[in-house]
Scaffold this motif. Sequence first.
Motif, PDB file in Angstrom:
ATOM      1  N   PHE A 105      24.585  95.313  73.103  1.00 53.56           N
ATOM      2  CA  PHE A 105      24.009  95.478  71.772  1.00 53.56           C
ATOM      3  C   PHE A 105      23.898  96.969  71.450  1.00 53.56           C
ATOM      4  O   PHE A 105      23.385  97.753  72.247  1.00 53.56           O
ATOM      5  CB  PHE A 105      22.622  94.820  71.705  1.00 53.56           C
ATOM      6  N   ALA A 138      27.386  93.160  70.186  1.00 53.02           N
ATOM      7  CA  ALA A 138      26.733  92.999  68.877  1.00 53.02           C
ATOM      8  C   ALA A 138      26.401  94.389  68.319  1.00 53.02           C
ATOM      9  O   ALA A 138      26.035  95.300  69.075  1.00 53.02           O
ATOM     10  CB  ALA A 138      25.463  92.179  69.041  1.00 53.02           C
ATOM     11  N   SER A 175      24.472  96.642  64.984  1.00 56.28           N
ATOM     12  CA  SER A 175      23.777  96.627  63.709  1.00 56.28           C
ATOM     13  C   SER A 175      23.732  98.041  63.158  1.00 56.28           C
ATOM     14  O   SER A 175      23.729  99.021  63.915  1.00 56.28           O
ATOM     15  CB  SER A 175      22.381  96.018  63.839  1.00 56.28           C
ATOM     16  N   ASN A 203      24.997  93.489  60.259  1.00 53.84           N
ATOM     17  CA  ASN A 203      24.399  92.832  61.402  1.00 53.84           C
ATOM     18  C   ASN A 203      25.508  91.958  61.964  1.00 53.84           C
ATOM     19  O   ASN A 203      25.816  90.903  61.426  1.00 53.84           O
ATOM     20  CB  ASN A 203      23.195  91.997  60.949  1.00 53.84           C
ATOM     21  N   PRO A 223      26.781  89.943  65.018  1.00 48.43           N
ATOM     22  CA  PRO A 223      26.535  89.393  66.353  1.00 48.43           C
ATOM     23  C   PRO A 223      27.835  89.277  67.156  1.00 48.43           C
ATOM     24  O   PRO A 223      28.925  89.419  66.579  1.00 48.43           O
ATOM     25  CB  PRO A 223      25.955  88.006  66.059  1.00 48.43           C
ATOM     26  N   ILE A 224      27.691  88.995  68.434  1.00 50.70           N
ATOM     27  CA  ILE A 224      28.879  88.720  69.256  1.00 50.70           C
ATOM     28  C   ILE A 224      29.534  87.467  68.689  1.00 50.70           C
ATOM     29  O   ILE A 224      28.857  86.467  68.455  1.00 50.70           O
ATOM     30  CB  ILE A 224      28.460  88.464  70.723  1.00 50.70           C
ATOM     31  N   SER A 225      30.836  87.514  68.404  1.00 50.51           N
ATOM     32  CA  SER A 225      31.496  86.328  67.843  1.00 50.51           C
ATOM     33  C   SER A 225      32.991  86.431  68.055  1.00 50.51           C
ATOM     34  O   SER A 225      33.518  87.506  68.292  1.00 50.51           O
ATOM     35  CB  SER A 225      31.180  86.202  66.349  1.00 50.51           C
ATOM     36  N   LYS A 271      34.285  87.645  63.449  1.00 49.84           N
ATOM     37  CA  LYS A 271      33.913  89.058  63.366  1.00 49.84           C
ATOM     38  C   LYS A 271      34.557  89.691  62.129  1.00 49.84           C
ATOM     39  O   LYS A 271      33.916  90.452  61.394  1.00 49.84           O
ATOM     40  CB  LYS A 271      34.377  89.783  64.637  1.00 49.84           C
TER      41      LYS A 271
END
Length: 615
Positions: free
Chosen positions: A43, A187, A189, A199, A201-203, A208
């Motif tokens: 993060f 992730a 932000s 924002n 997130p891991i995806s 993404k």
Amino acid sequence: MSDIIKLLPDSVANQIAAGEVIQRPASVVKELVENAVDAGSTFIKIIIKDAGRTLIQIIDNGCGMSETDARLCFERHATSKIKTANDLFCIRTMGFRGEALASVAAIAQVEMKSKRKEDEIGTCILISASEVESQQPVSCSDGTSFAVKNLFFNVPARRKFLKSPQTEFRHIIEEIQRIALANTDIAFSLFHNDEEIYNLPISPLKQKIINVFGKNIQQNLIPVDTETTMIGIKGYIGKPEFARKTSGEQFFFVNKRYMRHPYFYKAVSIAYEKILPPNTMLSFFLYFSIDPSKIDVNIHPTKTEIKFCDEYLIWQIIQASVKEALGKFNIVPSIDFDIEKFVDIPMLTDDTEIKVPEVKINPEFNPFDNVKRLSSNSNIHDFFEKHNNDNKKNWEALYEGIEKNERDDFSSSKSEEDLFAKGLSNESVEKNLFFQFKNKYILTPVKNGLMMIHQKRAHERILFERYLIMASANKKEVQKMLFPVTIELNAADAELLKEIMPDINALGFEISEFGGRSFIINGTPGNIDTGNIENIVSNFLENYKITQGDIKTSVQEKAAWALAKASSVNYSKSLALEEMKILFNQLFLCSVPNYTYDGKTIISILSNEELDNRF
Ligand code: ADP
Ligand code: MG
């Protein structure tokens, strides 16, 4: 006079280095976020004030630093990422030059807090214009936080030249987009003046991309997925109908690093040629995975320009992959080539046994025979054919569905009796298959329509691949001149020819200097029209000059192309049926039959539907 040379103090040296690495606030963001990525973070939070003029803060949950490392990381050439010069050839981290933090600390006020998981307490360091102001233990969370304040406060000239906050912030966003798209497993932000901008997130990649560019991009993405022994290419390309007038989203990544690559960009844009509405920009997100020893990331201080071994082959793979992806989605009429097959070029490792292809010299070769100039009689052709045997599939697929007796095996000549039995002459069989139009195009029916081939470009492609194979296998075929020819060039051309003499001779010429600006030609490549040799050499030099600015292509490739272009058939040459047949067969033995080396279209198909729609 006393000695005048002095070593620069570190602070000045660092400031000079900073000039290269840190051009604007976005550069600081890039370097610090990349460090957080290298530290294994999952993060990363980025806080910006006033487009980076006042504050750039990067907080990560990565490995953190020990007390000693926390102090050492600001030294120039301090890095944990490489130890020996050899490590430079297998780089998997973003940083490795050890100059970013020293540079940032030279031109701003930096507060750093860092703590490793295994330590009870962290370290806080304040450093300003390369001077350490304080270092003390601090209680903080695991990971690292860098706060960079008042960027360029001690370099007023740089501060003055910062662009408007909008522009500077746009650059910051671009850097973050690149890093976020490269690292789907982290992730991110982003806050600007206390407002949340991103924002992420891991995806998975597609999600993404949608998170970064908005929902609208969703229906616009076509997947690309090619795996060859040399390189893997995955990602998405944009559908042409969604292309925008202003800007496209154009991203290349190699081993998770964003890169700019104008030459590879060309490969993508050529694949889109003619299907992109005018004045629109294409979009792509292409991820290359390649053995790090095959690339050099160290050629540019910010490491966005990367040099590849075998750029020409990769160019072809990219182009074929994008075309294939577009084809699968019915965006271009598919020619049904087995693309994966013909682009998979095996990678050589140290223990691969290299077989030098055999080249037999054919004593009966007659360069003055018009038909033979293009014909399969050339011994180089045998070699070429063997080399490309697999590519036969290219054209075989084209004829599926065409009447059996029409196509038969037209690549091998049929016995007279055979033809007689069917009531056909050799001529009439082939007449159905090839038609020369305006002495410029060859037309032939294929499975899904009418194929039109640009004859000069086709010949250029054939010669190019042949020359390239010859030169790289170090097997040339020289045709000795009965009467050596002397040519005289202007000063610039003479210098150029001297410079590339070994490469042009590797293609089959035997040219040597004859004093001053004169050269003597004792031999030429087998299939060159010797009656016209002066013209061919001067055209060769002209073509070669066009490619000269292109530092990424090897001299050999440039020379092969320049010669292919100079020696291919003239416009408006009438071709006999036999010649058309040979040209066609040889074209489809090429690894890239569709385009010339400089990206011009060779083959175009008028589809059955298009044809039917006209009536
Ligand atoms: P480079 O990234 O080229 O090694 P830098 O000057 O960017 O050089 O960083 C110097 C060193 O500081 C890195 O090699 C790394 O060991 C350490 N470092 C920098 N940022 C971080 C971070 N966010 N977390 C942990 N270690 C870091
Ligand atoms: Mg770094």
